[in-house]
Design an enzyme around this catalytic site. Structure first.
Site, PDB file in Angstrom:
ATOM      1  N   TYR A  46      28.065 -27.303  22.300  1.00 22.72           N
ATOM      2  CA  TYR A  46      27.610 -26.322  21.322  1.00 22.72           C
ATOM      3  C   TYR A  46      28.015 -26.777  19.925  1.00 22.72           C
ATOM      4  O   TYR A  46      29.191 -26.761  19.562  1.00 22.72           O
ATOM      5  CB  TYR A  46      28.184 -24.942  21.611  1.00 22.72           C
ATOM      6  CG  TYR A  46      27.817 -24.365  22.961  1.00 22.72           C
ATOM      7  CD1 TYR A  46      26.695 -24.800  23.652  1.00 22.72           C
ATOM      8  CD2 TYR A  46      28.604 -23.383  23.558  1.00 22.72           C
ATOM      9  CE1 TYR A  46      26.367 -24.262  24.896  1.00 22.72           C
ATOM     10  CE2 TYR A  46      28.279 -22.838  24.793  1.00 22.72           C
ATOM     11  CZ  TYR A  46      27.173 -23.293  25.453  1.00 22.72           C
ATOM     12  OH  TYR A  46      26.843 -22.762  26.694  1.00 22.72           O
ATOM     13  N   HIS A 112      28.777 -28.521  33.124  1.00 24.45           N
ATOM     14  CA  HIS A 112      27.566 -27.940  32.537  1.00 24.45           C
ATOM     15  C   HIS A 112      26.327 -28.334  33.340  1.00 24.45           C
ATOM     16  O   HIS A 112      25.479 -27.491  33.632  1.00 24.45           O
ATOM     17  CB  HIS A 112      27.441 -28.408  31.081  1.00 24.45           C
ATOM     18  CG  HIS A 112      26.962 -27.338  30.165  1.00 24.45           C
ATOM     19  ND1 HIS A 112      27.337 -27.278  28.839  1.00 24.45           N
ATOM     20  CD2 HIS A 112      26.146 -26.275  30.354  1.00 24.45           C
ATOM     21  CE1 HIS A 112      26.766 -26.230  28.264  1.00 24.45           C
ATOM     22  NE2 HIS A 112      26.041 -25.622  29.158  1.00 24.45           N
ATOM     23  N   PRO A 207      23.108 -11.900  29.841  1.00 18.53           N
ATOM     24  CA  PRO A 207      22.950 -10.583  30.474  1.00 18.53           C
ATOM     25  C   PRO A 207      22.119  -9.610  29.640  1.00 18.53           C
ATOM     26  O   PRO A 207      21.706  -8.567  30.150  1.00 18.53           O
ATOM     27  CB  PRO A 207      24.394 -10.102  30.617  1.00 18.53           C
ATOM     28  CG  PRO A 207      25.105 -10.748  29.466  1.00 18.53           C
ATOM     29  CD  PRO A 207      24.482 -12.113  29.362  1.00 18.53           C
ATOM     30  N   LEU A 208      21.888  -9.955  28.365  1.00 21.55           N
ATOM     31  CA  LEU A 208      21.061  -9.113  27.488  1.00 21.55           C
ATOM     32  C   LEU A 208      19.675  -9.721  27.273  1.00 21.55           C
ATOM     33  O   LEU A 208      18.970  -9.365  26.330  1.00 21.55           O
ATOM     34  CB  LEU A 208      21.755  -8.888  26.148  1.00 21.55           C
ATOM     35  CG  LEU A 208      23.083  -8.134  26.237  1.00 21.55           C
ATOM     36  CD1 LEU A 208      23.726  -8.007  24.856  1.00 21.55           C
ATOM     37  CD2 LEU A 208      22.887  -6.753  26.856  1.00 21.55           C
ATOM     38  N   GLY A 209      19.286 -10.641  28.171  1.00 18.98           N
ATOM     39  CA  GLY A 209      17.948 -11.202  28.079  1.00 18.98           C
ATOM     40  C   GLY A 209      17.679 -11.882  26.758  1.00 18.98           C
ATOM     41  O   GLY A 209      16.642 -11.648  26.134  1.00 18.98           O
ATOM     42  N   GLY A 211      18.844 -11.269  23.988  1.00 20.35           N
ATOM     43  CA  GLY A 211      18.745 -10.277  22.931  1.00 20.35           C
ATOM     44  C   GLY A 211      17.646  -9.259  23.119  1.00 20.35           C
ATOM     45  O   GLY A 211      17.662  -8.193  22.488  1.00 20.35           O
TER      46      GLY A 211
END
Length: 318
Positions: A46, A112, A207-209, A211
């Site tokens: 990242y 990863h 988990p929030l798709g 956003g």
């Protein structure tokens, strides 16, 4: 680990780079820790490297409050990403991550991606040596990408489970990181049962798709060119509009609880089992604190049934 973790990637890589600010990111990490979040998830790719540097600065004086997860195995080039699972590289990558994170030990070191040119057992053996050396406390594996599984006769996560069964013979797997959300529930079919049967944790990525499940994104709003959502099949204007009923359903449940759609989406992930930890990304203090609050939201059986009855999320591949 806390019930909800913090994915640090958006703070310095990929999403909305024009909005990334180092000082804001430091405050976001501190706000998450203050709210009881313990799991911080990053990776050397990242940035590359800048995310680990940021997390290292954020944890100065607060290292004992965090369960720190980082990853190795992917190298970022100008226009490409390649896997490297050679044992020598793994050892060097770990030492470099320790320096950037300003810590003596990594709580969870994840692979990863497996290197197709190196037997995964060799890579995993090198990672196990890091545990023996006291540089790493436990090992994890990131799930193979969904597209890699899209071949005739294949089921989602078949490749990941094959890898897990191979490396488990070398050294115990402590956690698997895989996408899991209301609009991407595929991990519930085979991967989560595999983990549960063996006492392996599941870190629920996205988990929030990406956003979308927060209800703050609008169809046709557009994304910055380097934002992966600009090329994601569920983020075309047409598909974002088509998937509005999913967000509307989460919003109805949220209103009953005095919560937000994002908190409902995270609470749904938490209901999947005690070994499941959602790891939402956040760039701002407000979102980190809101996400942490999802741990206090208890969904009822009625809520879960409503979510189960929501339309299947669509993408441009459908």
């Amino acid at each position: 680990m806390g019930a909800v973790g913090l994915g640090c990637m958006p703070m310095s890589w990929a999403y909305s780079t024009s909005q990334q600010r180092g000082d804001r990111s430091l405050r976001t990490v501190h706000a998450a820790l203050d709210a009881g979040v313990q799991l911080l998830d990053t990776a050397d790719m990242y940035g590359p490297f800048t995310n680990e540097l940021l997390v290292g600065r954020a944890l100065k004086g607060r290292r004992s409050e965090a369960f720190l997860s980082t990853k190795c195995g992917l190298l970022v080039g100008d226009q490409h990403i390649v896997a490297n699972g050679r044992p020598g590289y793994v050892r060097r990558a770990c030492d470099a991550s320790l320096r950037r994170l300003q810590t003596d030990v990594i709580d969870l070191y994840q692979l990863h991606r497996a290197d197709p040119e190196v037997p995964v057992e060799e890579t995993w053996g090198a990672m196990a040596d890091l545990v023996t050396a006291g540089k790493v406390r436990s090992l994890g594996l990131c799930a193979v990408g969904a597209r890699a599984e899209r071949r005739p006769g294949a089921r989602m996560h078949d490749g990941t489970i094959r890898q897990l069964e191979r490396v488990q013979q070398v050294f115990p797997v402590s956690a698997v990181e895989a996408e899991l959300s209301v609009w991407s529930p595929e991990a519930l079919e085979r991967l989560l049962p595999w983990c549960t049967a063996r006492g392996v944790g599941l870190l629920a990525a996205m988990p929030l798709g990406n956003g979308y499940l927060t209800g703050t994104l609008k169809p046709g709003q557009g994304f910055e060119p380097d934002d992966p959502r600009a090329r994601h099949p569920r983020f075309t204007a047409e598909m974002m509009a088509a998937n509005q009923p999913v967000v509307a359903g989460l919003r109805r449940i949220a209103e009953r609880h005095g919560a937000t759609p994002a908190q409902v989406a995270l609470a749904w992930v938490l209901r999947q089992g005690r070994h499941v930890v959602p790891v939402p990304g956040a760039k701002r203090e407000r979102w980190a604190m809101e996400n942490a609050g999802a741990a206090d939201l208890v969904l009822t059986d009625r809520d879960m049934a409503e979510i189960a009855g929501l339309p299947r999320a669509r993408g441009s591949w459908d």
